[in-house]
Write an enzyme that holds these catalytic residues in place. Structure first.
Site, PDB file in Angstrom:
ATOM      1  N   GLN A 348       0.859  -1.175   0.000  1.00 37.73           N
ATOM      2  CA  GLN A 348       0.000   0.000   0.000  1.00 37.73           C
ATOM      3  C   GLN A 348       0.896   1.225   0.000  1.00 37.73           C
ATOM      4  O   GLN A 348       1.914   1.230   0.692  1.00 37.73           O
ATOM      5  CB  GLN A 348      -0.850  -0.010   1.280  1.00 37.73           C
ATOM      6  N   THR A 517      -0.523  -3.290   7.488  1.00 40.09           N
ATOM      7  CA  THR A 517      -0.532  -4.746   7.407  1.00 40.09           C
ATOM      8  C   THR A 517      -1.483  -5.158   6.283  1.00 40.09           C
ATOM      9  O   THR A 517      -2.402  -5.947   6.474  1.00 40.09           O
ATOM     10  CB  THR A 517      -0.901  -5.354   8.774  1.00 40.09           C
ATOM     11  N   HIS A 518      -1.285  -4.546   5.129  1.00 39.63           N
ATOM     12  CA  HIS A 518      -2.066  -4.926   3.949  1.00 39.63           C
ATOM     13  C   HIS A 518      -1.128  -5.564   2.939  1.00 39.63           C
ATOM     14  O   HIS A 518      -0.837  -5.006   1.901  1.00 39.63           O
ATOM     15  CB  HIS A 518      -2.765  -3.704   3.341  1.00 39.63           C
ATOM     16  N   ASN A 519      -0.653  -6.752   3.269  1.00 40.32           N
ATOM     17  CA  ASN A 519       0.212  -7.509   2.370  1.00 40.32           C
ATOM     18  C   ASN A 519      -0.700  -8.330   1.467  1.00 40.32           C
ATOM     19  O   ASN A 519      -1.615  -9.000   1.951  1.00 40.32           O
ATOM     20  CB  ASN A 519       1.105  -8.456   3.162  1.00 40.32           C
TER      21      ASN A 519
END
Lengths: 589, 433
Positions: A348, A517-519
């Site tokens: 992101q 934590t947008h993997n």
């Protein structure tokens, strides 16, 4: 010799959002199901209970709800020429641990993707021609459309209990909602949360500038709520302990508030905690999985759990790791572009402006993870990619999430970080700052990918997964574009001081500070077996009884927080298994 | 002198004979109230339904034990009574019981060997059940329940309560009412009354007890029927009269409380939580509505809830938060996040504290237990969440709990006497269920 457990119809790896959804949907079919959870069991009381949970040092700084790197981690490098090193201290992203997974410690921001994002390559090509897509950008179309997913987005929102204001119901634009969102079949399950003053102030300025502010949508209850499973939420009190914390008062959507106690009523469902799956086992012909082998922490031994269907429902990074270790999909080779598993890792690109007002009192201790107002005027479907020179977009939000003293003390840049100068600045500015964030897209590139590390192994002797990721010029242009639009808006609010934080040209990925934590990606969906790991039903192309859920399915990340799409895809997949697969197990495409 | 001796001797002989007769002459079993054909069988599922309505499971299953295999300790003022094995095991259960013997246990409190049951078994109430329900229940226990060989600990009360024949005299008082249902119609009100008075044995807790510990109010005809009782230091609230929950809550809300343990106002804690878990959640919605309808209408017109002016005063005081006393401050710090400054909480999840019968009860046990040890709602079909409130025993001293309890008992228009620290102490060590 591994211990062997009695065979089940379904084994679910990971008991977070997607594991819980698959569990309850398939339990309704009467299947014998076991879910294997690496972490511990946890519930609102006693694990998240007041006041023990309200401890910033323990949970906000020492990250006690997160995966421990000694237990499981990966190595990171920025490009092929670097040697990847283990991620030994959590920083850039924070995978969760324990029952409920990341669904327990998220902020609650819940979005659907835009219809255009689901068919991004076609959207770009149709409007500006294939030529504007850089050679190394590997964006594609999802093999499932927004229209197909709409009922499943709505279902997830009803189950999770999302508060918000619809902007587009069946094509009809609604005052107060997001006019640029995809169509909705119905209003949000709960009315939007009230906003704090910073969000309201931003909304005022945005409106004056001709933008279209709307309340932030979130899995935070604005009133008492009961979902279709009879599960409940209580109205939020804006205590500000959402992200990195479990909610102590049943106000934040989580597997615990939305699903688990109902799921536990099914006699055909069981779950085992402290059971870390090491690999998926394959039949001799390699066409199906036979079950999984896991490490039983309590017994200290490996266990084989046979099952007819294997559902990978762990965090994105762990799903891809398991697939690489188990031979699901051909590993992606960045040099040749061949292979699929590990491809299109996404993240992101965020930025923001912080403003200081001597005479404003924002009371930052009042907040929620999904607080405030947003605009989508610079979203993916509002930008002329040809004219602006990048592919991407961002939604903006202003709304304080918390006023916690260790990490949430914005001070003017140049302020000393300790000592008398710091104290004076805190005295002067605490409660007088607000910010606007741009939550932006990050495209997929041939160079950003996941594979097995050649050097480092985990405590079970398995190679760690290796992440190769760096910022790309296209996304930096996107965030610089946001800067050029956001700074004038912030100026229009007449702050006493103002400072920006946007990545500049040449910025390198730094794994140390927290970003998001947008993997995403790594086991992406595709319409052909050579371009992705799973088909449109999240089913592994080469192992038809393996289904993989979560953000690993994302062809490229969207500009939004991923949970809405993750939840929608989980219900979509559950529906496909129930209506198409169980009666005749086979490749569904 | 001789005469006196003769009289005394005669009296002693007569007395001994009378006592012998009292002890040894077999007791009489009450006959079936309806003559059913010998080949009568209950419809599918009817027996299990009566079992749920009668909440047999709750007492006759030990914690973690096999269903109906007995061995659960029931604490009575006379000592611990161990529930019996009522599975059809011939050796340790009721496998050898004939229908007549089973009926006698249900409605006369007499075992197959004609010894008296202790009235922990609510035969005072089960006496009001129909023969059909008793037959269905007998059929269920004999045919559908798995026999379990489990010899439970024998109940050994101290003298004189270990003399079971003494219950014969007690029964003369307690079983003065006829066997069979007190109502005969098929309106919801009658169905509700039948369930409340008979199988449901609500009066066992919600009616007071007489000096002889028998239920003071078995049916509506009795003055003190359902006017409130006491269980293990908890107040079992009145189910009739001004301000009682069935009078103030809508019928649907009362029915929701019965079937899920929670509604817009309150939550079922303590023993009532177990009743919801083991019994009421398994009844049909119609039956729970019938119970609610009966309770709401039995004494004439229901009330409408009125908003007390005092409620606003408390809300304002907590909102302004200046010069709060200890109880109010503890409420703000520990309770208001969920129950809010208006004390209204939130529907089905955070109970209302204004006019809450646990809060304002004459016995402090319920409130003390909830503050100290928390509470947990049972997982039910309609509302599966085991909602838990954490306890504050580790955070609040007896003085603080007393100050908080006193605040609650006098806030938002509540009007109950204050609580002293000494009242709290006994409950600190005793965790609720």
């Amino acid at each position: 010799m591994a211990r062997q457990e009695a065979k089940k119809d379904v084994v679910i790896v990971g008991l977070g959002w997607t594991g819980a959804i698959m569990g309850i949907e398939l339990a309704q079919e009467g299947l014998e199901i076991v879910a294997l959870e690496r972490g511990h069991d946890q519930d609102t009381v006693p694990n998240f209970q007041y006041p023990q949970m309200i401890d910033e040092l323990k949970f906000g700084v020492r990250l006690k709800m997160m995966q421990k790197p000694s237990q499981q981690t990966l190595t990171v490098r920025r490009n092929e020429s670097e040697t990847a090193l283990p991620y030994r201290s959590l920083g850039s992203f924070l995978p969760g641990n324990g029952v409920g997974g990341a669904g327990t410690h998220w902020n609650g921001l819940n979005w659907r993707p835009q219809a255009e994002e689901m068919r991004l390559r076609s959207y770009v090509t149709e409007n500006w021609g294939e030529g504007i897509i850089p050679a190394d950008m590997t964006i594609g179309d999802y093999p499932v459309t927004y229209d197909e997913l709409e009922p499943f987005f709505a279902r997830f929102e009803r189950v999770a209990g999302i508060s918000g204001t619809a902007g587009n119901i069946k094509g009809e634009l609604r005052e107060g909602g997001n006019p640029f969102e995809g169509w909705r079949s119905e209003e949000y399950p709960m009315p939007a949360m009230p906003s704090t003053w910073d969000g309201a102030k931003f909304a005022e300025a945005a409106k004056a500038a001709g933008y279209h502010p709307f309340p932030s949508p979130g899995g935070i209850a604005s009133r008492a709520y009961v979902n279709e499973y009879g599960m409940q939420m209580g109205p939020c009190n804006h205590c500000g302990f959402c992200e990195r914390y479990g909610c102590f008062q049943y106000s934040k959507s989580s597997p615990q508030t939305a699903i688990l106690d109902r799921l536990k009523q099914y006699p055909n469902f069981t779950y085992r905690t402290e059971s870390e799956v090491l690999r998926v086992e394959m039949a001799a012909d390699g066409k199906t999985a036979t079950g999984v082998t896991y490490f039983d922490e309590k017994a200290g031994e490996e266990v084989f759990q046979p099952a007819d269907i294997v559902i990978l429902a762990t965090y994105q990074l762990n799903n891809v790791h398991l697939m690489l270790l188990s031979g699901i999909g051909q590993p992606y080779d960045a040099r040749t572009g061949e292979g699929v598993t590990g491809k299109n890792y996404g993240y992101q690109m965020n930025g923001g402006v912080t403003m200081f007002f001597k005479d404003e009192h924002f009371n930052p201790f009042i907040g929620t993870g999904a607080n405030g107002f947003c605009i989508d005027d610079f979203g993916m479907n509002n930008i002329d990619y040809g004219a602006e020179g990048f592919i991407g977009g961002a939604y903006w939000r202003s709304g304080q999430t918390n006023g916690q003293p260790i990490r949430s003390m914005p001070l003017p840049s140049g302020t000393p970080t300790w000592g008398a100068g710091w104290k004076q600045a805190v005295g002067e500015w605490y409660g007088h700052a607000m910010s606007i964030g741009a939550h932006g897209s990050c495209m997929s590139y041939a160079t950003n990918h996941l594979d097995l590390d050649p050097t480092y192994t985990d405590r079970h002797g398995r190679p760690l997964m290796r992440m190769t990721f760096n910022w790309n010029a296209n996304d930096i242009r996107q965030t610089q574009f946001m800067k050029s639009k956001m700074e004038p808006l912030a100026q229009s609010m007449n702050p006493d001081l103002m400072q920006s934080s946007f990545k500049k040209e040449g910025a390198q990925y730094d794994v140390r500070p927290y970003q998001t934590t947008h993997n995403t990606g790594g086991h992406i969906m595709s319409d052909t077996p050579t371009t992705g790991v799973v088909n449109r039903y999240s089913q592994a192309w080469d192992k038809h009884n393996v289904f993989a859920l979560g953000a690993g399915n994302f062809v490229q990340n969207t500009q939004y927080n991923p949970t809405g799409l993750v939840g929608g895809l989980a219900y979509w997949t559950a529906h496909a298994i129930r209506t198409q697969y169980l009666s005749n197990p086979r490749p569904l495409v | 002198m001789k005469t006196i001796l003769r009289v005394i001797g005669g009296a002693a002989v007569l007395g001994a004979a009378g006592l012998a007769a009292f002890v040894f002459v077999p007791v009489q079993r009450t006959a079936a109230v309806t003559d059913l054909p010998a080949d009568w069988t209950a419809p599918e599922g009817a027996g299990e339904y009566v079992m749920y309505a009668g909440d047999c499971m709750a007492c006759h299953t030990a914690e973690g034990g096999q269903p109906f295999a007995g061995g659960r300790a029931i604490h009575s003022p006379m000592g611990t009574i161990w529930s019996t094995n009522i599975t059809p095991d011939p050796e340790t259960g009721i496998g050898g019981y004939s229908l007549d013997e089973f009926r006698a246990a249900m409605i006369d409190g007499i075992r197959a060997d004609r010894a008296h049951l202790y009235p922990a078994m609510p035969y005072e109430n089960y006496r009001l059940m129909t023969e059909e329900d008793i037959r269905a229940l007998y059929q269920y226990f004999m045919e559908d329940v798995q026999p379990v060989n489990n010899a439970v600990e024998a109940t050994a009360l101290s003298f004189p309560f270990n003399m079971r024949f003494g219950i014969r005299a007690w029964n003369w008082l307690a079983l003065s009412h006829d066997a069979g249902p007190a109502v005969s119609g098929d309106t919801p009100e009658d169905r509700g009354a039948y369930l409340v008075d008979g199988a449901g044995h609500c009066a066992a807790c919600h009616s007071p007890r007489t000096a002889f510990m028998s239920q003071d109010g078995i049916t509506k005809a009795d003055a003190n029927y359902l006017t409130g009782g006491e269980v293990d230091g908890w107040h079992a609230p009145a189910l009739r009269g001004p301000g009682s929950a069935p009078k103030v809550w809508a019928v649907e809300e009362m029915a929701a409380y019965l079937s899920t343990g929670r509604n817009a106002h309150s939550a079922a804690n303590g023993e009532m939580g177990l009743v919801v878990r083991d019994s009421l959640q398994h009844l049909t919605d119609e039956d729970n509505l019938a119970i609610a309808t009966y309770l709401r209408t039995m004494d004439g017109a229901p009330e409408t809830a009125s908003v007390a002016e005092a409620a606003t005063t408390t809300e304002t005081m907590l909102t302004e938060a200046t010069d709060l006393d200890l109880g109010a401050r503890l409420y703000l710090d520990n309770c208001s996040a969920c129950h809010f400054v208006d004390g209204k909480g939130a529907a089905e999840i955070f109970p209302e504290l204004a006019n809450n019968s646990i809060v304002t009860a004459p016995q402090i046990g319920g409130l003390a237990n909830v503050i100290l040890h928390g509470a947990e709602l049972p997982s039910t079909e309609h509302r599966p969440m085991k909602l838990k409130m954490q306890g504050y025993a580790d955070r609040l001293s007896d003085e603080e709990v007393a100050a908080l309890a006193t605040f609650l008992r006098q806030a938002w228009g509540n009007d109950a006497p204050p609580v002293a620290a000494a009242d709290i102490a006994p409950f600190r060590a005793q965790a609720a269920h």
